[in-house]
Structures are given as structure tokens and as C-alpha cells.
Design an enzyme around this catalytic site. Structure first.
Site, PDB file in Angstrom:
ATOM      1  N   GLU A  24       0.743  -1.332  -0.043  1.00 45.84           N
ATOM      2  CA  GLU A  24      -0.056   0.136   0.074  1.00 45.84           C
ATOM      3  C   GLU A  24       0.901   1.110  -0.142  1.00 45.84           C
ATOM      4  O   GLU A  24       2.101   1.003   0.216  1.00 45.84           O
ATOM      5  CB  GLU A  24      -0.915   0.120   1.140  1.00 45.84           C
ATOM      6  CG  GLU A  24      -0.005   0.106   2.726  1.00 45.84           C
ATOM      7  CD  GLU A  24      -1.207   0.702   3.654  1.00 45.84           C
ATOM      8  OE1 GLU A  24      -1.401   1.751   3.398  1.00 45.84           O
ATOM      9  OE2 GLU A  24      -1.202  -0.034   4.883  1.00 45.84           O
ATOM     10  N   LYS A 158      -4.307  -1.984  14.011  1.00 41.04           N
ATOM     11  CA  LYS A 158      -3.760  -1.239  14.950  1.00 41.04           C
ATOM     12  C   LYS A 158      -4.093  -1.017  16.417  1.00 41.04           C
ATOM     13  O   LYS A 158      -5.498  -0.929  16.499  1.00 41.04           O
ATOM     14  CB  LYS A 158      -3.615   0.210  14.558  1.00 41.04           C
ATOM     15  CG  LYS A 158      -2.443   0.326  13.016  1.00 41.04           C
ATOM     16  CD  LYS A 158      -2.359   1.735  12.393  1.00 41.04           C
ATOM     17  CE  LYS A 158      -3.564   2.112  11.569  1.00 41.04           C
ATOM     18  NZ  LYS A 158      -3.416   1.309  10.363  1.00 41.04           N
TER      19      LYS A 158
HETATM   20  N1  PSU Z   1      -0.544   0.407   8.480  1.00 38.50           N
HETATM   21  C1  PSU Z   1       0.277   1.033   9.069  1.00 38.50           C
HETATM   22  N2  PSU Z   1       0.306   2.528   8.830  1.00 38.50           N
HETATM   23  C2  PSU Z   1      -0.775   3.046   8.340  1.00 38.50           C
HETATM   24  C3  PSU Z   1      -1.913   2.388   7.519  1.00 38.50           C
HETATM   25  C4  PSU Z   1      -1.836   0.960   7.808  1.00 38.50           C
HETATM   26  O1  PSU Z   1       1.003   0.923   9.834  1.00 38.50           O
HETATM   27  O2  PSU Z   1      -1.063   4.159   8.016  1.00 38.50           O
HETATM   28  C5  PSU Z   1      -3.072   3.075   6.892  1.00 38.50           C
HETATM   29  C6  PSU Z   1      -3.708   1.914   6.166  1.00 38.50           C
HETATM   30  O3  PSU Z   1      -3.872   2.445   4.723  1.00 38.50           O
HETATM   31  C7  PSU Z   1      -4.915   1.537   6.534  1.00 38.50           C
HETATM   32  C8  PSU Z   1      -5.472   2.819   6.930  1.00 38.50           C
HETATM   33  O4  PSU Z   1      -5.973   1.187   5.707  1.00 38.50           O
HETATM   34  O5  PSU Z   1      -4.264   3.452   7.541  1.00 38.50           O
HETATM   35  C9  PSU Z   1      -6.744   3.079   7.746  1.00 38.50           C
HETATM   36  O6  PSU Z   1      -7.113   4.194   7.836  1.00 38.50           O
HETATM   37  P1  PSU Z   1      -8.753   4.388   8.391  1.00 38.50           P
HETATM   38  O7  PSU Z   1      -8.504   3.822   9.805  1.00 38.50           O
HETATM   39  O8  PSU Z   1      -9.060   5.821   8.085  1.00 38.50           O
HETATM   40  O9  PSU Z   1      -9.820   3.562   7.400  1.00 38.50           O
END
Ligand code: PSU
Ligand code: MN
Length: 307
Positions: A24, A158
Site C-alpha cells: 500500500e 492497529k
Molecule cells: N498500517 C500502518 N500505517 C498506516 C496504515 C496502515 O502501519 O498508516 C493505513 C492503512 O492504509 C489503512 C489505513 O488502510 O491506515 C486505515 O485508515 P482508516 O482508519 O481511516 O480507515
């Protein structure tokens, strides 16, 4: 037709049936600061090559969906400001308006599916935010796992999220959550959240085979592989919990909403841990890339290769 552009390396790998791992780009633009973001992106690609697979970092650049970025494209993206954070909802609009955007887990899975790539490595997926019963903030990453046939290797959800609620939603959506090599669910910077994961696998071959069988049985969607952070890089949960709580209350006090929540929390936790969270984050991404390369190799061999 989708304006899809494969890098020469990815196009060659596809033509020859060699293993490919998708990556990603939101983690580069919104997840880590410059210049560590570029260093991480380059190292991750190297780890995948060392594992016998070809890396395919995915991003939308000037209205084209790129699968595999050149060195120049990767460097420019890592330094770019005000890049959009794309998910399932806004990817097509970004393409239609000739925009540039980084792909989240959900959008990267869409890119991987379009390019016929079955495995993807990242840090942590998005999930159910704490307080979601009031805010309804649930990442589109979860729905995407239920729809696109891509195995996502992450260090769990996370730890800023509500992990038990995230597991509940994944169960409802029929998404397998597979802890790798242990019973407990990992918690991103920490090896264990203290509760068992729904499923466990001990080899890359089992993981590739399960995705293959899922698709063969007509069950849509992918799998979440929760790969614990290496022991030497982990920050124990007891140490992370008060830091995460501080960052969460600051986000609430400052009225941080929607797409800004995750990048804000990651940045504040980076500051509060004096950079330690970033060192751990990089270590876990590299660890996930190693496993994803192994899974990708399995996809090109034996039964799983017939996907
Ligand atoms: N994993 C990481 N750092 C990140 C992300 C994932 O170690 O920044 C990103 C990914 O792109 C994931 C996004 O899809 O954070 C999730 O964002 P949200 O909670 O707004 O859906
Ligand atoms: Mn959200």
C-alpha cells in the site's frame, strides 16, 4: 476500462507467472514521516525481492492506477504534500479527475485484485475505532476483506482501535483472522493483545491453500493474517496503553474526525514514544513483507498456484 498501469517489473513477473506481493502507499504518505517513509518503502521492496517475489507498490498518480512504482515515482510520492488518502469510496473519483492519491488497505486490495495479485503486505489494517458505537467510525478495510480475494499480511489491527470489536465485525463479515505461529491475536506494536485469535496457521503453505480453497468454494473475499511483531522490536502492551490513551484524548479534544483520525494518532504516538513507535512499525512491516513473499511463492506452486 480501468486506467491500470503495471510497472515493467510487475508486467514481466505476471507474464512469467512469478510471485508478486502488493504494497500500500497510505503508510508512506500518511503513516510515517519523511524520510523514514521512503527508507521503509525501499527496504520493504528489497525484503520481498530477497524472498523471491516481485514488489508491487500501488498508488493513483495523475489519474492512473499504478501497480508497481519506479524508484522516481516512489521518491516523489514519499515527499508529496496533500496527497489524497484513497479507499473504496473515492478511488474512481480520483481516477476520473486525474488526481493523485495514496491507497489504503481497502484501495490497495482493489488494485491487487484488478492486477491479479493474491497477497499484500502492510503494517496494520484499519478497523473499528474506539467509541464507534457513537461515531460509527469503522474502516472500509473490513468490508473490503469480505469482498476482494486478497490475503493481507498485517501485524493485526492497529492498537489504537477497538481490537475486540474489530474481531467481531470481521467474524460477522466472514473474514478469516489467522494468527501466524501463535494462538493470541497480535496488537501491532505488541506481540499479544491477551486474547486468542479465531484461527492459527504455522506455515505459508497453509495460508495460501486456505485462500485457494476459499475462492474455489465460491466464497468471496480475502483473509487477514495477523503476524506478530518480532520480539526484539515490540513495545509491550502495558507500555503502549497509556500512550495510546493520551493520543486518543487529544484527538477527541481537538475534534479530529474521519480520515484524519488514524494519521493524527500515529503521528502523536510517534512523538510521545520519541520515535520508538516508528522503529517498531518499520520492523513489523518488514516482518510482514517476509511472510507475504513466502505466501506469494506458495501461490505460484502446487494447488494454490491454480487460482
Ligand atoms: N498500517 C500502518 N500505517 C498506516 C496504515 C496502515 O502501519 O498508516 C493505513 C492503512 O492504509 C489503512 C489505513 O488502510 O491506515 C486505515 O485508515 P482508516 O482508519 O481511516 O480507515
Ligand atoms: Mn475511519
Amino acid at each position: 476500462m480501468t486506467p491500470l498501469a503495471l510497472s515493467p517489473e510487475v508486467a514481466a513477473a505476471k507474464a512469467e507467472g512469478r510471485p508478486i506481493v502488493a504494497l500500500e502507499s497510505t503508510i508512506i504518505t500518511h503513516g510515517m514521516p519523511w524520510p523514514q517513509n521512503l527508507e521503509m518503502a525501499q527496504k520493504v521492496e528489497q525484503v520481498i525481492r530477497d524472498g523471491g517475489a516481485v514488489p508491487a507498490t500501488i498508488a493513483v498518480l495523475d489519474g492512473t492506477l499504478h501497480v508497481g512504482l519506479t524508484e522516481e515515482q516512489l521518491t516523489a510520492l514519499a515527499q508529496a504534500k496533500n496527497v489524497a488518502k484513497l479507499s473504496r469510496a473515492d478511488m474512481a473519483m480520483c481516477l476520473a479527475t486525474g488526481g493523485t492519491g495514496a491507497t489504503t488497505v481497502a484501495a490497495t486490495m482493489i488494485g491487487a485484485r484488478l492486477a491479479g495479485i493474491s497477497v499484500f503486505a502492510t503494517g496494520g489494517i484499519g478497523g473499528v475505532h474506539r467509541g464507534a458505537e457513537l461515531t460509527f467510525d469503522i474502516s472500509a478495510d473490513l468490508q473490503e476483506l469480505a469482498q476482494s480475494p486478497v490475503t493481507v499480511v498485517a501485524a493485526g489491527a492497529k492498537a489504537i482501535l477497538d481490537i475486540p470489536k474489530t474481531l467481531e465485525v470481521l467474524e460477522t463479515l466472514g473474514v478469516p483472522v489467522i494468527a501466524y505461529g501463535q494462538d493470541d491475536i497480535p496488537a501491532f506494536w505488541s506481540r499479544s493483545y491477551g486474547i486468542p485469535a479465531p484461527l492459527r496457521a504455522d506455515t505459508a503453505a497453509q495460508i495460501a491453500q486456505a485462500q485457494h480453497l476459499r475462492t474455489a468454494m465460491g466464497i468471496p473475499g480475502g483473509q487477514l493474517v495477523a503476524n506478530p511483531i518480532p520480539p526484539e522490536a515490540e513495545i509491550p502492551l502495558a507500555e503502549m496503553t497509556p500512550i495510546i490513551d493520551t493520543a486518543l484524548s487529544e484527538a477527541e479534544a481537538q475534534g479530529i474526525k474521519a480520515k484524519q483520525v488514524t494519521p493524527f494518532l500515529l503521528q502523536r504516538i510517534f512523538e510521545l514514544t520519541e520515535g520508538r513507535s516508528l522503529t517498531s512499525n518499520i520492523a513489523l512491516v518488514l516482518n510482514n513483507a517476509r511472510l507475504a513473499a513466502e505466501i506469494a511463492v506458495e501461490f505460484t506452486q502446487g494447488d494454490a498456484g491454480q487460482l
